[in-house]
Motif scaffolding. Structure first.
Motif, PDB file in Angstrom:
ATOM      1  N   ARG A 144      15.689 -11.218 -15.876  1.00 53.74           N
ATOM      2  CA  ARG A 144      14.917 -12.114 -16.741  1.00 53.74           C
ATOM      3  C   ARG A 144      15.068 -11.686 -18.183  1.00 53.74           C
ATOM      4  O   ARG A 144      15.045 -10.503 -18.498  1.00 53.74           O
ATOM      5  N   ALA A 145      15.163 -12.685 -19.042  1.00 56.09           N
ATOM      6  CA  ALA A 145      15.258 -12.397 -20.476  1.00 56.09           C
ATOM      7  C   ALA A 145      14.335 -13.332 -21.233  1.00 56.09           C
ATOM      8  O   ALA A 145      14.146 -14.486 -20.849  1.00 56.09           O
ATOM      9  N   ALA A 146      13.749 -12.807 -22.288  1.00 56.07           N
ATOM     10  CA  ALA A 146      12.919 -13.586 -23.206  1.00 56.07           C
ATOM     11  C   ALA A 146      13.182 -13.041 -24.596  1.00 56.07           C
ATOM     12  O   ALA A 146      13.595 -11.890 -24.758  1.00 56.07           O
ATOM     13  N   MET A 147      12.953 -13.842 -25.597  1.00 59.95           N
ATOM     14  CA  MET A 147      13.138 -13.352 -26.958  1.00 59.95           C
ATOM     15  C   MET A 147      12.158 -12.206 -27.207  1.00 59.95           C
ATOM     16  O   MET A 147      11.020 -12.247 -26.768  1.00 59.95           O
ATOM     17  N   ASP A 189      14.360  -7.584 -18.825  1.00 57.06           N
ATOM     18  CA  ASP A 189      13.702  -6.716 -17.841  1.00 57.06           C
ATOM     19  C   ASP A 189      13.074  -5.475 -18.491  1.00 57.06           C
ATOM     20  O   ASP A 189      13.179  -4.365 -17.982  1.00 57.06           O
ATOM     21  N   LEU A 243      19.392 -17.519 -22.442  1.00 58.94           N
ATOM     22  CA  LEU A 243      18.712 -16.300 -21.995  1.00 58.94           C
ATOM     23  C   LEU A 243      19.102 -15.901 -20.571  1.00 58.94           C
ATOM     24  O   LEU A 243      19.257 -14.711 -20.282  1.00 58.94           O
ATOM     25  N   LYS A 244      19.273 -16.873 -19.675  1.00 50.52           N
ATOM     26  CA  LYS A 244      19.686 -16.548 -18.304  1.00 50.52           C
ATOM     27  C   LYS A 244      21.070 -15.919 -18.291  1.00 50.52           C
ATOM     28  O   LYS A 244      21.323 -14.947 -17.577  1.00 50.52           O
ATOM     29  N   ASP A 263       9.721  -9.559 -29.275  1.00 51.78           N
ATOM     30  CA  ASP A 263       8.745  -9.646 -30.346  1.00 51.78           C
ATOM     31  C   ASP A 263       9.459  -9.280 -31.648  1.00 51.78           C
ATOM     32  O   ASP A 263      10.124  -8.237 -31.711  1.00 51.78           O
ATOM     33  N   ALA A 296      16.616  -9.714 -27.648  1.00 55.33           N
ATOM     34  CA  ALA A 296      15.866 -10.224 -26.503  1.00 55.33           C
ATOM     35  C   ALA A 296      15.348  -9.059 -25.677  1.00 55.33           C
ATOM     36  O   ALA A 296      15.817  -7.919 -25.811  1.00 55.33           O
ATOM     37  N   ASP A 297      14.378  -9.352 -24.838  1.00 55.79           N
ATOM     38  CA  ASP A 297      13.842  -8.379 -23.901  1.00 55.79           C
ATOM     39  C   ASP A 297      14.399  -8.757 -22.527  1.00 55.79           C
ATOM     40  O   ASP A 297      14.094  -9.824 -22.003  1.00 55.79           O
TER      41      ASP A 297
END
Length: 165
Positions: free
Chosen positions: A90-93, A63, A79-80, A95, A60-61
Protein backbone atom coordinates in the motif's frame (compact mmCIF):
# COMPACT_ATOMS: atom_id res chain seq x y z
CA UNK A 1 27.65 19.34 -19.18
CA UNK A 2 29.04 19.75 -15.61
CA UNK A 3 28.54 23.47 -15.60
CA UNK A 4 26.60 25.83 -13.40
CA UNK A 5 24.08 28.25 -14.79
CA UNK A 6 25.04 31.89 -14.58
CA UNK A 7 23.91 33.58 -11.40
CA UNK A 8 23.39 30.42 -9.39
CA UNK A 9 25.15 29.25 -6.32
CA UNK A 10 24.66 25.60 -7.01
CA UNK A 11 25.80 24.49 -3.57
CA UNK A 12 22.67 22.53 -2.70
CA UNK A 13 23.17 19.02 -1.32
CA UNK A 14 21.99 17.67 -4.71
CA UNK A 15 24.66 19.60 -6.60
CA UNK A 16 27.32 18.65 -4.07
CA UNK A 17 26.35 14.95 -4.49
CA UNK A 18 26.62 15.23 -8.29
CA UNK A 19 29.99 16.98 -8.11
CA UNK A 20 31.31 14.43 -5.61
CA UNK A 21 30.19 11.56 -7.87
CA UNK A 22 31.78 13.20 -10.92
CA UNK A 23 28.50 13.00 -12.85
CA UNK A 24 28.07 15.38 -15.81
CA UNK A 25 25.16 17.80 -15.28
CA UNK A 26 23.90 21.28 -16.09
CA UNK A 27 22.10 23.66 -13.76
CA UNK A 28 19.18 25.72 -14.99
CA UNK A 29 17.84 28.57 -12.87
CA UNK A 30 14.56 30.42 -13.28
CA UNK A 31 12.60 32.88 -11.20
CA UNK A 32 10.14 30.95 -9.06
CA UNK A 33 6.66 32.47 -8.78
CA UNK A 34 5.18 31.67 -5.33
CA UNK A 35 1.69 31.89 -6.87
CA UNK A 36 2.42 29.08 -9.33
CA UNK A 37 -0.04 26.19 -9.06
CA UNK A 38 2.49 23.50 -10.10
CA UNK A 39 6.21 23.66 -9.38
CA UNK A 40 7.03 21.17 -12.13
CA UNK A 41 4.93 22.79 -14.83
CA UNK A 42 6.35 26.16 -13.83
CA UNK A 43 9.89 24.77 -14.33
CA UNK A 44 9.03 23.27 -17.72
CA UNK A 45 7.44 26.53 -18.92
CA UNK A 46 10.21 28.76 -17.56
CA UNK A 47 12.96 26.63 -19.09
CA UNK A 48 11.14 25.93 -22.37
CA UNK A 49 11.46 22.17 -21.86
CA UNK A 50 8.91 19.50 -22.80
CA UNK A 51 7.04 18.66 -19.53
CA UNK A 52 7.59 14.96 -20.29
CA UNK A 53 11.35 15.56 -19.75
CA UNK A 54 10.90 17.46 -16.47
CA UNK A 55 10.45 15.09 -13.53
CA UNK A 56 8.94 15.88 -10.16
CA UNK A 57 10.10 14.29 -6.95
CA UNK A 58 7.27 13.02 -4.78
CA UNK A 59 7.51 11.35 -1.39
CA UNK A 60 5.07 8.59 -0.54
CA UNK A 61 4.58 6.29 2.42
CA UNK A 62 4.81 2.67 1.28
CA UNK A 63 3.88 0.27 4.09
CA UNK A 64 5.28 2.70 6.67
CA UNK A 65 8.50 3.53 4.76
CA UNK A 66 9.00 6.91 3.13
CA UNK A 67 9.76 6.30 -0.54
CA UNK A 68 10.72 8.67 -3.35
CA UNK A 69 8.91 8.59 -6.70
CA UNK A 70 10.32 10.46 -9.70
CA UNK A 71 7.66 10.98 -12.37
CA UNK A 72 7.17 13.36 -15.30
CA UNK A 73 5.37 16.60 -14.49
CA UNK A 74 3.10 15.85 -17.46
CA UNK A 75 1.63 12.91 -15.54
CA UNK A 76 0.71 11.79 -12.06
CA UNK A 77 1.96 9.14 -9.68
CA UNK A 78 0.26 5.73 -9.70
CA UNK A 79 0.47 4.81 -6.01
CA UNK A 80 -0.36 1.12 -6.59
CA UNK A 81 2.38 0.85 -9.21
CA UNK A 82 4.86 2.57 -6.87
CA UNK A 83 4.08 0.13 -4.06
CA UNK A 84 4.54 -2.82 -6.42
CA UNK A 85 7.80 -1.39 -7.80
CA UNK A 86 9.41 -1.28 -4.36
CA UNK A 87 7.93 -4.56 -3.11
CA UNK A 88 5.19 -3.02 -1.00
CA UNK A 89 1.46 -3.45 -0.73
CA UNK A 90 0.00 0.00 0.00
CA UNK A 91 1.15 3.50 -0.79
CA UNK A 92 -0.19 6.92 0.11
CA UNK A 93 1.30 10.36 -0.28
CA UNK A 94 3.55 11.20 2.66
CA UNK A 95 2.86 13.96 5.12
CA UNK A 96 4.58 17.05 3.61
CA UNK A 97 6.26 17.93 6.92
CA UNK A 98 7.67 14.40 7.22
CA UNK A 99 8.90 14.55 3.61
CA UNK A 100 10.64 17.88 4.24
CA UNK A 101 12.16 16.76 7.55
CA UNK A 102 13.44 13.46 6.15
CA UNK A 103 14.81 14.76 2.83
CA UNK A 104 16.14 18.07 4.12
CA UNK A 105 14.41 19.94 1.30
CA UNK A 106 11.28 22.12 1.13
CA UNK A 107 8.23 21.13 -0.88
CA UNK A 108 8.63 22.22 -4.48
CA UNK A 109 12.39 21.91 -4.09
CA UNK A 110 12.75 18.26 -3.06
CA UNK A 111 15.48 16.66 -5.13
CA UNK A 112 15.93 12.92 -5.52
CA UNK A 113 19.66 13.60 -4.99
CA UNK A 114 21.55 14.57 -1.85
CA UNK A 115 18.75 13.88 0.57
CA UNK A 116 19.44 13.99 4.31
CA UNK A 117 18.41 10.33 4.55
CA UNK A 118 18.63 8.08 1.50
CA UNK A 119 15.17 6.73 0.82
CA UNK A 120 14.04 3.87 -1.42
CA UNK A 121 13.50 5.42 -4.85
CA UNK A 122 11.60 4.55 -8.01
CA UNK A 123 12.01 6.40 -11.31
CA UNK A 124 9.35 6.19 -13.99
CA UNK A 125 10.52 4.12 -16.95
CA UNK A 126 9.72 6.97 -19.36
CA UNK A 127 12.84 8.77 -18.08
CA UNK A 128 15.03 6.27 -19.91
CA UNK A 129 13.58 7.30 -23.28
CA UNK A 130 15.41 10.66 -23.09
CA UNK A 131 19.11 11.43 -23.34
CA UNK A 132 18.73 13.91 -20.46
CA UNK A 133 15.99 14.80 -18.00
CA UNK A 134 15.45 17.63 -15.52
CA UNK A 135 14.88 17.16 -11.78
CA UNK A 136 14.93 19.58 -8.88
CA UNK A 137 18.41 20.66 -7.88
CA UNK A 138 17.27 21.12 -4.29
CA UNK A 139 15.51 24.45 -4.23
CA UNK A 140 12.59 26.13 -5.95
CA UNK A 141 13.76 27.79 -9.15
CA UNK A 142 16.75 25.52 -9.77
CA UNK A 143 16.74 22.40 -11.92
CA UNK A 144 19.53 19.97 -12.73
CA UNK A 145 19.75 18.32 -16.16
CA UNK A 146 21.44 14.94 -16.25
CA UNK A 147 21.35 11.55 -17.93
CA UNK A 148 18.53 9.41 -16.51
CA UNK A 149 20.88 6.44 -16.04
CA UNK A 150 23.07 8.57 -13.79
CA UNK A 151 20.04 9.50 -11.67
CA UNK A 152 19.06 5.83 -11.36
CA UNK A 153 22.60 4.83 -10.40
CA UNK A 154 23.13 7.62 -7.85
CA UNK A 155 19.81 7.02 -6.10
CA UNK A 156 19.85 3.23 -6.35
CA UNK A 157 16.41 3.55 -7.91
CA UNK A 158 14.16 0.89 -9.28
CA UNK A 159 12.91 1.72 -12.78
CA UNK A 160 9.23 0.96 -13.33
CA UNK A 161 6.08 2.33 -14.91
CA UNK A 162 4.87 4.35 -11.93
CA UNK A 163 3.27 7.31 -13.73
CA UNK A 164 -0.16 7.80 -15.26
CA UNK A 165 -0.73 10.15 -18.17
Amino acid sequence: MAKKAAGTSGGTPAVVALEKAGVPFSLHAYTHDPASASYGEEAADALGVDPARVFKTLVADVDGTLTVAVVPVSGSLDLKALAAAVGGKRAAMADPAAAERTTGYVRGGISPLGQRKRLPTAVDASALTYSTIHVSAGRRGLEVELEPGALVELTGAKVAEIARA
